[in-house]
Design a protein around this motif. Structure first.
Motif, mmCIF file in Angstrom:
data_model
loop_
_atom_site.group_PDB
_atom_site.id
_atom_site.type_symbol
_atom_site.label_atom_id
_atom_site.label_comp_id
_atom_site.label_asym_id
_atom_site.label_seq_id
_atom_site.Cartn_x
_atom_site.Cartn_y
_atom_site.Cartn_z
ATOM 1 N N ILE A 287 0.472 11.693 8.886
ATOM 2 C CA ILE A 287 0.483 12.916 8.080
ATOM 3 C C ILE A 287 -0.092 14.077 8.889
ATOM 4 O O ILE A 287 0.488 15.178 8.934
ATOM 5 C CB ILE A 287 -0.307 12.704 6.776
ATOM 6 C CG1 ILE A 287 0.390 11.661 5.890
ATOM 7 C CG2 ILE A 287 -0.469 14.023 6.018
ATOM 8 C CD1 ILE A 287 -0.431 11.231 4.690
ATOM 9 N N VAL A 288 -1.223 13.851 9.540
ATOM 10 C CA VAL A 288 -1.834 14.901 10.366
ATOM 11 C C VAL A 288 -0.888 15.308 11.492
ATOM 12 O O VAL A 288 -0.697 16.501 11.771
ATOM 13 C CB VAL A 288 -3.184 14.428 10.933
ATOM 14 C CG1 VAL A 288 -3.742 15.454 11.912
ATOM 15 C CG2 VAL A 288 -4.179 14.175 9.800
ATOM 16 N N ALA A 289 -0.266 14.322 12.134
ATOM 17 C CA ALA A 289 0.621 14.613 13.257
ATOM 18 C C ALA A 289 1.834 15.420 12.820
ATOM 19 O O ALA A 289 2.293 16.314 13.549
ATOM 20 C CB ALA A 289 1.067 13.305 13.916
ATOM 21 N N LEU A 290 2.374 15.132 11.653
ATOM 22 C CA LEU A 290 3.540 15.875 11.179
ATOM 23 C C LEU A 290 3.202 17.343 10.923
ATOM 24 O O LEU A 290 3.933 18.246 11.336
ATOM 25 C CB LEU A 290 4.090 15.233 9.901
ATOM 26 C CG LEU A 290 5.258 14.274 10.081
ATOM 27 C CD1 LEU A 290 5.663 13.681 8.730
ATOM 28 C CD2 LEU A 290 6.450 14.989 10.705
ATOM 29 N N LEU A 350 -3.643 14.665 4.418
ATOM 30 C CA LEU A 350 -3.074 15.992 4.252
ATOM 31 C C LEU A 350 -4.167 17.057 4.202
ATOM 32 O O LEU A 350 -4.013 18.149 4.771
ATOM 33 C CB LEU A 350 -2.223 16.045 2.984
ATOM 34 C CG LEU A 350 -1.405 17.322 2.794
ATOM 35 C CD1 LEU A 350 -0.469 17.564 3.981
ATOM 36 C CD2 LEU A 350 -0.593 17.254 1.496
ATOM 37 N N ALA A 351 -5.277 16.758 3.540
ATOM 38 C CA ALA A 351 -6.378 17.717 3.476
ATOM 39 C C ALA A 351 -6.934 18.007 4.867
ATOM 40 O O ALA A 351 -7.161 19.174 5.235
ATOM 41 C CB ALA A 351 -7.480 17.192 2.551
ATOM 42 N N VAL A 352 -7.146 16.959 5.655
ATOM 43 C CA VAL A 352 -7.657 17.152 7.016
ATOM 44 C C VAL A 352 -6.650 17.914 7.867
ATOM 45 O O VAL A 352 -7.015 18.778 8.681
ATOM 46 C CB VAL A 352 -8.005 15.791 7.653
ATOM 47 C CG1 VAL A 352 -8.285 15.947 9.149
ATOM 48 C CG2 VAL A 352 -9.207 15.177 6.949
ATOM 49 N N ALA A 353 -5.354 17.620 7.685
ATOM 50 C CA ALA A 353 -4.318 18.339 8.436
ATOM 51 C C ALA A 353 -4.374 19.836 8.138
ATOM 52 O O ALA A 353 -4.255 20.672 9.049
ATOM 53 C CB ALA A 353 -2.938 17.777 8.093
ATOM 54 N N PHE A 354 -4.551 20.191 6.869
ATOM 55 C CA PHE A 354 -4.670 21.608 6.503
ATOM 56 C C PHE A 354 -5.887 22.241 7.171
ATOM 57 O O PHE A 354 -5.811 23.350 7.702
ATOM 58 C CB PHE A 354 -4.765 21.756 4.996
ATOM 59 C CG PHE A 354 -3.463 21.569 4.268
ATOM 60 C CD1 PHE A 354 -2.278 22.025 4.805
ATOM 61 C CD2 PHE A 354 -3.427 20.926 3.036
ATOM 62 C CE1 PHE A 354 -1.068 21.857 4.137
ATOM 63 C CE2 PHE A 354 -2.232 20.759 2.357
ATOM 64 C CZ PHE A 354 -1.043 21.221 2.909
ATOM 65 N N LEU A 355 -7.012 21.543 7.116
ATOM 66 C CA LEU A 355 -8.234 22.107 7.690
ATOM 67 C C LEU A 355 -8.101 22.288 9.202
ATOM 68 O O LEU A 355 -8.534 23.311 9.752
ATOM 69 C CB LEU A 355 -9.420 21.194 7.366
ATOM 70 C CG LEU A 355 -9.772 21.063 5.874
ATOM 71 C CD1 LEU A 355 -10.937 20.098 5.696
ATOM 72 C CD2 LEU A 355 -10.105 22.416 5.267
ATOM 73 N N LEU A 356 -7.503 21.315 9.899
ATOM 74 C CA LEU A 356 -7.289 21.446 11.331
ATOM 75 C C LEU A 356 -6.323 22.578 11.648
ATOM 76 O O LEU A 356 -6.517 23.337 12.610
ATOM 77 C CB LEU A 356 -6.764 20.129 11.911
ATOM 78 C CG LEU A 356 -7.744 18.949 11.906
ATOM 79 C CD1 LEU A 356 -7.038 17.678 12.397
ATOM 80 C CD2 LEU A 356 -8.962 19.245 12.778
#
Length: 422
Positions: A287-290, A350-356
């Motif tokens: 999810i983060v990678a996408l 998904l939350a971590v992906a947004f924050l990054l």
């Protein structure tokens, strides 16, 4: 059924915590204030001393008095000279909107007698959603489209965006009203989301401070501090008459004082750690990678594949967001054994992906509508992950958790695409 409600409540709580993090470390704003009903032609206008013409201190998304974007820079000079100074005398490119959108005749080049010294920022050509400025000529008022648009940065990353509006009154010394803001491309709405106006205003202010043709720079209070992070103060630039011229960021770690863990707490932590498998990591990481991969791909395509238009890049990459994220969530959560683990891992990813992503872009201001939308999509993906686990789908009865999550995900994305949300 009780377990399903517990999972939904847990993921909802996680999404709310994520929304709280965005609220704490960014400045939530309202993008558009309600339309004003009265129109006396003499509302909050800025005028140079001695002028009859003036400009309303906001831009509007339509030809009505909606306080969308605060005017934050006004320059005494014509649009060609102002833009010429910003683009400098080198080979940097800049954008002029379609001639049909102009209210003055375009000039082929900057006047030869203008001595431009160059600026530190490279302003390039760009496009943007239509915004209207209300200009009152002393007797009547009219709505005008932007004369020019400039930007510095990446269309699919983070950029500073300027809209310029030249006075259409021919009998007065010309002036240009500018709306400057920083923004980032939001792959979950397929639009640019404004981060704020103060940083962009300071950039342009510094540009003019380095220009010899500037006679003086001062600030005037426009009382337009309602939207975004605007403080109500605009930069006013006056040029020599003889020579017309021209985020949610990464935050420092905060020390967190917590109570001492008891033996029961430690046992619970060990139990959670023992349940973590490779599938948890693959679900979280994919999810983060996408999310970050789509951001990087958009910027790289913009840089190295000029044959692709901005709309073509969006059409090419958006399916990875709208469909790709639920698919990889389904693929990796399917074989997990605990629905709660899958739900929490999916929502956290998904939350971590947004924050990054926001940390990379340096976003410091977010519209409250976007914060709420982000909370919703984190909740939806967590429920998709929880409803995808094999033990949740093997029942003959319809998996209401998964069905509701997919509908929520699709509804939020479609709602933002058609501007019902955000």
């Amino acid at each position: 059924m009780r377990r399903r409600y517990t999972i939904a409540a847990t993921v909802f709580a996680l999404a709310v915590v994520f929304g709280g993090v965005l609220v704490v470390f960014t400045t939530p704003t309202v993008q558009t204030l309600p339309a004003e009903t009265a129109d006396d032609g003499e509302r909050d206008l800025f005028r140079f001393e001695g002028d009859d013409s003036g400009v309303w201190t906001y831009l509007s998304p339509s030809q009505e008095f909606r306080k969308r974007s605060p005017i934050n820079v006004v320059v005494r000079g014509d649009a060609d000279t102002v833009v010429g100074a910003l683009r400098a005398s080198d080979e940097r490119t800049w954008n002029r909107t379609d001639d049909r959108q102009r209210h003055v005749e375009p000039t082929d080049s900057v006047p030869e007698d203008v001595n431009l010294t160059g600026t530190a920022i490279e302003w390039g050509e760009t496009t943007g959603t239509a915004r209207y400025a209300y200009v009152h000529g002393g007797e009547t008022g009219e709505w005008i489209r932007e004369t020019d648009q400039l930007h510095n940065g990446d269309y699919y990353g983070h950029r500073t965006h300027i809209r310029l509006y030249e006075s259409p009154v021919p009998d007065e010394e010309p002036w240009v009203a500018m709306q400057v803001h920083t923004e980032h491309f939001d792959w979950f709405t397929l639009r640019h989301s404004v981060d704020g106006v103060e940083e962009g205003q300071r950039q342009v202010e510094r540009e003019f401070l380095n220009e010899p043709p500037v006679e003086r720079i001062w600030r005037a209070h426009f009382d337009n501090d309602d939207p975004s992070d605007a403080d109500g103060w605009a930069t006013i630039v006056e040029l020599f008459v003889a020579l017309p011229a021209f985020g949610f960021g990464l935050v420092s770690a905060r020390e967190i004082w917590g109570r001492r863990l008891t033996s029961v707490d430690r046992a619970r932590v060990r139990a959670i750690v023992d349940r973590v498998t490779v599938r948890h990591g693959m679900l979280f990481g994919s999810i983060v990678a996408l999310v970050l991969g789509v951001r990087a791909a958009g910027i790289l395509l913009e840089w190295y594949v000029p044959a692709l238009s901005m709309h073509a890049i969006a059409a090419l990459l958006y399916p990875f967001i709208a469909v790709g994220i639920p698919i990889v969530t389904y693929a990796f959560a399917r074989k997990m054994t605990r629905r709660m683990d899958a739900a929490v891992t999916g929502a956290s990813g998904l939350a971590v992906a947004f924050l990054l992503d926001y940390g990379y872009l340096g976003v410091e201001v977010l519209p409250i509508e976007i914060v709420l939308q982000r909370v919703g999509v984190v909740l939806a993906l967590g429920l998709i992950a929880g409803g995808t686990v094999h033990r949740a789908t093997r029942d003959r009865h319809r998996n209401r958790l998964l069905a509701g999550a997919v509908l929520l995900w699709a509804g939020l994305l479609l709602g933002t695409l058609f501007q019902y949300i955000g």
